[in-house]
Design a protein around this motif. Structure first.
Motif, PDB file in Angstrom:
ATOM      1  N   SER A  60      -5.564  79.393  52.686  1.00 55.19           N
ATOM      2  CA  SER A  60      -6.046  79.403  54.040  1.00 55.19           C
ATOM      3  C   SER A  60      -6.097  77.770  54.782  1.00 55.19           C
ATOM      4  O   SER A  60      -6.251  77.769  55.681  1.00 55.19           O
ATOM      5  N   ARG A  61      -5.898  76.992  53.789  1.00 52.60           N
ATOM      6  CA  ARG A  61      -6.114  75.406  54.162  1.00 52.60           C
ATOM      7  C   ARG A  61      -4.596  74.868  54.325  1.00 52.60           C
ATOM      8  O   ARG A  61      -4.548  73.789  54.784  1.00 52.60           O
ATOM      9  N   PHE A  62      -3.587  75.699  54.138  1.00 50.10           N
ATOM     10  CA  PHE A  62      -2.155  75.183  54.261  1.00 50.10           C
ATOM     11  C   PHE A  62      -2.043  74.469  55.775  1.00 50.10           C
ATOM     12  O   PHE A  62      -2.528  75.325  56.625  1.00 50.10           O
ATOM     13  N   THR A  63      -1.216  73.567  55.691  1.00 48.08           N
ATOM     14  CA  THR A  63      -1.234  72.681  57.032  1.00 48.08           C
ATOM     15  C   THR A  63       0.127  72.205  57.248  1.00 48.08           C
ATOM     16  O   THR A  63       0.577  71.810  56.246  1.00 48.08           O
ATOM     17  N   PRO A  64       0.729  72.515  58.510  1.00 48.62           N
ATOM     18  CA  PRO A  64       2.315  72.056  58.691  1.00 48.62           C
ATOM     19  C   PRO A  64       2.275  70.498  58.455  1.00 48.62           C
ATOM     20  O   PRO A  64       1.488  69.861  59.011  1.00 48.62           O
ATOM     21  N   PRO A  65       3.421  69.911  57.799  1.00 46.29           N
ATOM     22  CA  PRO A  65       3.569  68.498  57.666  1.00 46.29           C
ATOM     23  C   PRO A  65       4.296  68.157  58.906  1.00 46.29           C
ATOM     24  O   PRO A  65       4.717  68.773  59.758  1.00 46.29           O
ATOM     25  N   PRO A  66       4.376  66.542  59.122  1.00 46.11           N
ATOM     26  CA  PRO A  66       5.228  66.257  60.411  1.00 46.11           C
ATOM     27  C   PRO A  66       6.514  66.859  60.768  1.00 46.11           C
ATOM     28  O   PRO A  66       6.890  66.914  62.008  1.00 46.11           O
ATOM     29  N   TYR A  76      -0.188  68.771  48.590  1.00 42.93           N
ATOM     30  CA  TYR A  76      -0.042  70.132  48.081  1.00 42.93           C
ATOM     31  C   TYR A  76       0.027  70.991  49.449  1.00 42.93           C
ATOM     32  O   TYR A  76       0.630  72.132  49.357  1.00 42.93           O
ATOM     33  N   LEU A  77      -1.022  70.841  50.230  1.00 38.34           N
ATOM     34  CA  LEU A  77      -1.288  71.805  51.492  1.00 38.34           C
ATOM     35  C   LEU A  77      -0.097  71.992  52.320  1.00 38.34           C
ATOM     36  O   LEU A  77       0.319  73.026  52.811  1.00 38.34           O
ATOM     37  N   GLU A  78       0.498  70.659  52.575  1.00 42.00           N
ATOM     38  CA  GLU A  78       1.740  70.538  53.532  1.00 42.00           C
ATOM     39  C   GLU A  78       3.038  71.058  52.997  1.00 42.00           C
ATOM     40  O   GLU A  78       3.631  71.860  53.474  1.00 42.00           O
TER      41      GLU A  78
END
Length: 373
Positions: free
Chosen positions: A185-191, A266-268
């Motif tokens: 649920s914490r995955f976030t898009p990288p630049p 990891y998340l990105e």
């Protein structure tokens, strides 16, 4: 009961995070169990190690042995010498090692020579390819381990064939999947998601680092060109491992749809994987994550130590011949890729099972509650 936990390379951090969380929970419940976290320093690039501690909520290590760099032999020796001093200064009842990196092998040897019992998380996995340093690490570590925490029934079978007894082998599942499910649920898009204008299921993720794929410049060039030729105008995002970066500098490959980026947190990284059309890799751990997330995965290796990702999951071994990519890509685009399923006990509760078993093995008791006037 005192436990020493070893982390040394990027995959280790994902595997120890849920174990530390499970131990912390047992401490809250009153169990007399403590741990000391030892970072061997095998990987010390911030994106390859430190960011994982930050993102996954792992406490700062009690010590960093700073043993990175050098040849395989030099690194193994450095870790052994430094960890021996560490373990003599801070004795424990059990050493917990994870995976198949140099740190796992080196620290297990040191512990056994000091008469400390060893537990191996992710024990029993085998590729059958003894030319891989990781396979040597697995075989030697499991030859001297006392307790084996396994990810699959296949791993159990390997250990049984090697003479391990049923009371030593505990099928617990996969701690990497614990982390994946806890952090999803914490995955976030990288630049690169924004700068390249990426869209879900409309790009590929590629990772390459194994010698068979990257050491020969001509083969690496052919492999990348084949991927680009068969990806049907979709972008290809390539987080570049330091080992591979050195090779890419020499061949100076460039393509308008090929996006070379530095190693991601990891998340990105897993945000990219979860939303990709497919993943092309020679990594083992990534095939586990794609299996659970239901993402098609093409593995550019001749063997795998994680056959459950092929038998049950979304992974397929293509081998190292670049010619195998075209038919696989065609099948993917035509909707013929298998859907896959999730292997048994890959349910996010592996670390709880490991910690409970350690408590049972060492007869760890709850401390009596203190009454205050």
């Amino acid at each position: 009961m005192k436990l020493t936990i070893i982390a040394g390379a990027r995959p280790n951090f994902m595997k120890i995070a849920p174990v530390i969380a499970a131990i912390t929970q047992k401490q809250r419940e009153g169990y007399a169990i403590s741990y000391r976290l030892v970072h061997t320093g095998q990987h010390y690039d911030k994106n390859m190690s430190q960011s994982f501690f930050e993102q996954l909520g792992i406490p700062e290590p009690d010590v960093n042995l700073e043993s990175g760099g050098g040849t395989q032999a030099e690194q193994t020796a450095n870790i052994m010498v430094r960890f021996e001093k560490e373990l003599m200064a801070h004795p424990c009842d059990l050493l917990l090692v994870v995976g198949d990196v140099t740190s796992t092998l080196a620290c297990a040897i040191v512990a056994k020579k000091l008469q400390v019992k060893v537990a191996h998380v992710e024990a029993g996995i085998r590729s059958g390819d003894i030319t891989m340093p990781e396979e040597v690490n697995r075989l030697v570590t499991d030859a001297i381990t006392d307790y084996f925490f396994t990810t699959s029934v296949i791993a159990n079978t390997h250990l049984q064939k090697e003479g391990k007894t049923s009371d030593q082998i505990v099928f617990v599942g996969n701690t990497m999947i614990d982390t994946l499910l806890q952090q999803r649920s914490r995955f976030t898009p990288p630049p690169i998601w924004h700068t390249a204008g990426l869209q879900p299921q409309a790009y590929f993720v590629m990772t390459l680092h194994r010698p068979a794929n990257v050491d020969q410049e001509a083969n690496l060039t052919l492999l990348i060109n084949e991927i680009m030729s068969n990806s049907r105008e979709l972008p290809v995002v390539f987080p570049v491992h330091p080992r591979t970066a050195k090779k890419l500098e020499k061949i100076a490959i460039a393509h308008p749809r090929l996006h070379l980026v530095e190693p991601l947190g990891y998340l990105e990284f897993n945000y990219l994987v979860e939303n990709a059309k497919a993943v092309i890799t020679d990594s083992g751990g990534i095939t586990e994550e794609t299996t659970v997330m239901g993402v098609p995965c093409m593995t550019l290796r001749d063997t795998t130590e994680r056959p459950e990702t092929c038998i049950t999951g979304t992974n397929e071994l293509l081998g190292t011949d670049p010619a195998a990519l075209a038919p696989a890509m065609k099948r993917l685009f035509e909707g013929g890729w298998k859907k896959g399923g999730i292997p048994a006990l890959w349910d996010g509760k592996t670390a709880e099972r490991i910690t409970q078993k350690i408590i049972e093995l060492f007869e760890v008791k709850k401390q009596p509650a203190v009454a205050y006037e």
